[in-house]
Design a protein around this motif. Structure first.
Motif, PDB file in Angstrom:
ATOM      1  N   LEU A 186       2.338   3.689 -23.638  1.00 52.85           N
ATOM      2  CA  LEU A 186       2.740   5.765 -23.657  1.00 52.85           C
ATOM      3  C   LEU A 186       1.434   6.485 -23.664  1.00 52.85           C
ATOM      4  N   CYS A 187       0.756   5.356 -24.950  1.00 49.14           N
ATOM      5  CA  CYS A 187      -0.619   6.135 -24.840  1.00 49.14           C
ATOM      6  C   CYS A 187      -1.405   6.283 -23.357  1.00 49.14           C
ATOM      7  N   PHE A 188      -1.994   4.932 -23.032  1.00 49.41           N
ATOM      8  CA  PHE A 188      -1.967   5.489 -21.287  1.00 49.41           C
ATOM      9  C   PHE A 188      -1.175   6.035 -20.339  1.00 49.41           C
ATOM     10  N   PHE A 189      -0.364   6.502 -20.670  1.00 51.45           N
ATOM     11  CA  PHE A 189      -0.070   7.183 -19.584  1.00 51.45           C
ATOM     12  C   PHE A 189       0.220   9.032 -19.499  1.00 51.45           C
ATOM     13  N   LYS A 190      -0.259   8.750 -21.722  1.00 49.93           N
ATOM     14  CA  LYS A 190       0.084  10.024 -22.265  1.00 49.93           C
ATOM     15  C   LYS A 190      -1.889  11.071 -22.133  1.00 49.93           C
ATOM     16  N   ARG A 191      -2.626   9.855 -21.815  1.00 48.57           N
ATOM     17  CA  ARG A 191      -4.096   9.813 -21.800  1.00 48.57           C
ATOM     18  C   ARG A 191      -4.041  11.321 -20.022  1.00 48.57           C
ATOM     19  N   SER A 244      -6.170   9.865  -8.469  1.00 47.88           N
ATOM     20  CA  SER A 244      -5.927   8.695  -9.557  1.00 47.88           C
ATOM     21  C   SER A 244      -6.847   7.968  -9.969  1.00 47.88           C
ATOM     22  N   SER A 245      -8.002   7.699  -9.835  1.00 45.98           N
ATOM     23  CA  SER A 245      -8.713   6.737  -9.797  1.00 45.98           C
ATOM     24  C   SER A 245      -9.963   7.284 -11.203  1.00 45.98           C
ATOM     25  N   TYR A 246      -9.947   8.710 -11.112  1.00 41.81           N
ATOM     26  CA  TYR A 246      -9.734   9.431 -12.108  1.00 41.81           C
ATOM     27  C   TYR A 246      -9.481   9.558 -13.569  1.00 41.81           C
ATOM     28  N   VAL A 247      -8.066   9.309 -13.230  1.00 39.93           N
ATOM     29  CA  VAL A 247      -7.076   9.745 -14.755  1.00 39.93           C
ATOM     30  C   VAL A 247      -6.344   8.469 -14.442  1.00 39.93           C
ATOM     31  N   TYR A 248      -6.586   7.640 -13.901  1.00 40.70           N
ATOM     32  CA  TYR A 248      -5.990   6.081 -14.547  1.00 40.70           C
ATOM     33  C   TYR A 248      -7.271   5.194 -14.853  1.00 40.70           C
ATOM     34  N   ILE A 252       1.833  10.776 -12.489  1.00 39.40           N
ATOM     35  CA  ILE A 252       1.805   9.104 -12.757  1.00 39.40           C
ATOM     36  C   ILE A 252       3.456   8.763 -12.550  1.00 39.40           C
ATOM     37  N   GLU A 253       4.141   7.465 -12.636  1.00 41.57           N
ATOM     38  CA  GLU A 253       4.751   6.574 -12.114  1.00 41.57           C
ATOM     39  C   GLU A 253       6.216   6.685 -12.293  1.00 41.57           C
ATOM     40  N   GLY A 254       7.472   6.764 -11.275  1.00 41.57           N
ATOM     41  CA  GLY A 254       7.573   7.293 -11.664  1.00 41.57           C
ATOM     42  C   GLY A 254       8.302   9.262 -11.404  1.00 41.57           C
ATOM     43  N   ALA A 255       6.976  10.003 -10.786  1.00 40.64           N
ATOM     44  CA  ALA A 255       7.074  10.948 -11.003  1.00 40.64           C
ATOM     45  C   ALA A 255       7.940  11.904  -9.792  1.00 40.64           C
ATOM     46  N   GLY A 256       8.289  10.454  -8.686  1.00 41.01           N
ATOM     47  CA  GLY A 256       8.671  10.779  -7.185  1.00 41.01           C
ATOM     48  C   GLY A 256       8.137  11.638  -6.023  1.00 41.01           C
ATOM     49  N   LYS A 257       6.656  10.727  -6.092  1.00 39.59           N
ATOM     50  CA  LYS A 257       5.830  10.867  -5.211  1.00 39.59           C
ATOM     51  C   LYS A 257       6.664  10.335  -3.518  1.00 39.59           C
ATOM     52  N   SER A 258       6.779   8.777  -4.046  1.00 35.12           N
ATOM     53  CA  SER A 258       7.091   8.232  -2.147  1.00 35.12           C
ATOM     54  C   SER A 258       7.948   9.436  -2.032  1.00 35.12           C
ATOM     55  N   THR A 259       8.714   9.672  -2.873  1.00 33.94           N
ATOM     56  CA  THR A 259      10.544  10.227  -2.375  1.00 33.94           C
ATOM     57  C   THR A 259       9.753  11.978  -1.590  1.00 33.94           C
ATOM     58  N   ILE A 260       8.725  12.686  -2.244  1.00 31.52           N
ATOM     59  CA  ILE A 260       8.202  13.238  -2.128  1.00 31.52           C
ATOM     60  C   ILE A 260       7.656  13.844  -0.681  1.00 31.52           C
ATOM     61  N   CYS A 261       6.691  12.635  -0.151  1.00 33.57           N
ATOM     62  CA  CYS A 261       6.497  12.453   0.278  1.00 33.57           C
ATOM     63  C   CYS A 261       6.883  12.614   2.423  1.00 33.57           C
ATOM     64  N   ASN A 262       8.044  11.621   1.733  1.00 31.75           N
ATOM     65  CA  ASN A 262       8.857  12.100   3.127  1.00 31.75           C
ATOM     66  C   ASN A 262       9.826  12.653   3.339  1.00 31.75           C
ATOM     67  N   VAL A 263       9.837  13.617   1.986  1.00 32.29           N
ATOM     68  CA  VAL A 263      10.533  14.980   2.532  1.00 32.29           C
ATOM     69  C   VAL A 263       9.284  15.674   2.399  1.00 32.29           C
ATOM     70  N   ILE A 264       7.710  15.759   2.476  1.00 27.76           N
ATOM     71  CA  ILE A 264       7.104  16.682   3.252  1.00 27.76           C
ATOM     72  C   ILE A 264       6.836  16.428   4.879  1.00 27.76           C
TER      73      ILE A 264
END
Ligand code: T5A
Length: 211
Positions: A162-167, A102-106, A12-24
């Motif tokens: 918050l309910c949206f992101f919980k789902r 992302s499409s399945y979950v969002y 989800i947003e803020g999980a750190g994806k962009s940061t981690i892509c660079n580390v990979i």
């Protein structure tokens, strides 16, 4: 020539994806593996225009969920055909900041579009193309949104409840638990610890690959 591999980072947003892509990319480079980063929606001039529309909308014309879904798949196939597939064919690896999951979950769990419709669309548009490895960075919506809020103004999806992101998170957790090409990393920890876990996970996975 070896075909490149496709590694995707989800969360989800803020999980750190962009940061981690660079580390990979850095870890792969240490292993002498060339890679590029793509992001979705986006990653080509046309797909970036669609990204802007999806994230910012058009004044006075609310984007409806199924239109959003179609725009996301338009952006995805544009990126897949013009960037991802040709890059993999050259033997260069691709690190995706989000992809099909992302499409399945969002759009599925978040926007509550029937999962069967998304499955059918996905099959018709991208066929059986899928990542070789998906890293799912797990954070609670409370933590993710707090991180994103520090950045300033929120886009249309970030303004969801918050309910949206919980789902969204619940479906991520369900899918990741049932797919052995996916790895979960607890991303609520300090960044250095997340990077350490990522390094262990990626190196373990790489050791099982024929490169
Ligand atoms: N979307 C996308 C759909 O609805 N359907 C789809 O099919 C697709 C592909 C994309 C939007 O589109 C939606 C989902 C999204 O809403 P985006 O701006 O790319 O929009 O949104 P995100 O992909 O969620 O990107 P974000 O930048 O919001 O989040 P990231 O990339 O997960 O996080 P990152 O790395 O930018 O980090 C955010 C902040 O947190 C800090 C970072 O330093 C940064 O400041 N941080 C940490 N802080 C503490 N501890 C840690 N462990 C940290 N990790 C990162």
């Amino acid at each position: 020539m070896n075909k490149g591999k496709f590694i995707v980072v989800e969360g989800i947003e803020g999980a750190g994806k962009s940061t981690i892509c660079n580390v990979i990319v850095d870890i792969l480079s240490e292993k002498k593996i060339k890679s590029i980063i793509t992001r979705e929606p986006g990653g080509t001039p046309l797909a970036e225009q669609l990204r802007k529309l999806i994230k910012q909308g058009v004044e006075g014309d609310k984007l409806i969920p199924k239109a959003e879904l179609l725009m996301i798949y338009a952006a995805r196939i544009q990126l897949l055909d013009t960037v991802i597939q040709p890059t993999l064919a050259k033997g260069i690896w691709v690190v995706g900041d989000r992809h099909n999951l992302s499409s399945y979950v969002y759009q599925g769990a978040g926007r509550q579009i029937e999962l069967n419709l998304i499955k059918t669309l996905s099959h018709q548009i991208i066929g059986d193309f899928k990542p070789d490895l998906t890293i799912y960075l797990d954070v609670t919506p409370e933590i993710g949104i707090t991180r994103v809020c520090k950045r300033g103004s929120l886009d249309l999806i970030e303004q969801e409840s918050l309910c949206f992101f919980k789902r969204v998170r619940e479906l991520y957790l369900h899918i990741v638990a049932n797919d052995n090409s996916m790895r979960l990393i607890d991303a609520t920890q300090p960044l250095q610890q997340v990077i350490t876990l990522l390094r262990i996970t990626l190196i373990n996975w790489l050791s099982g690959q024929i490169i």
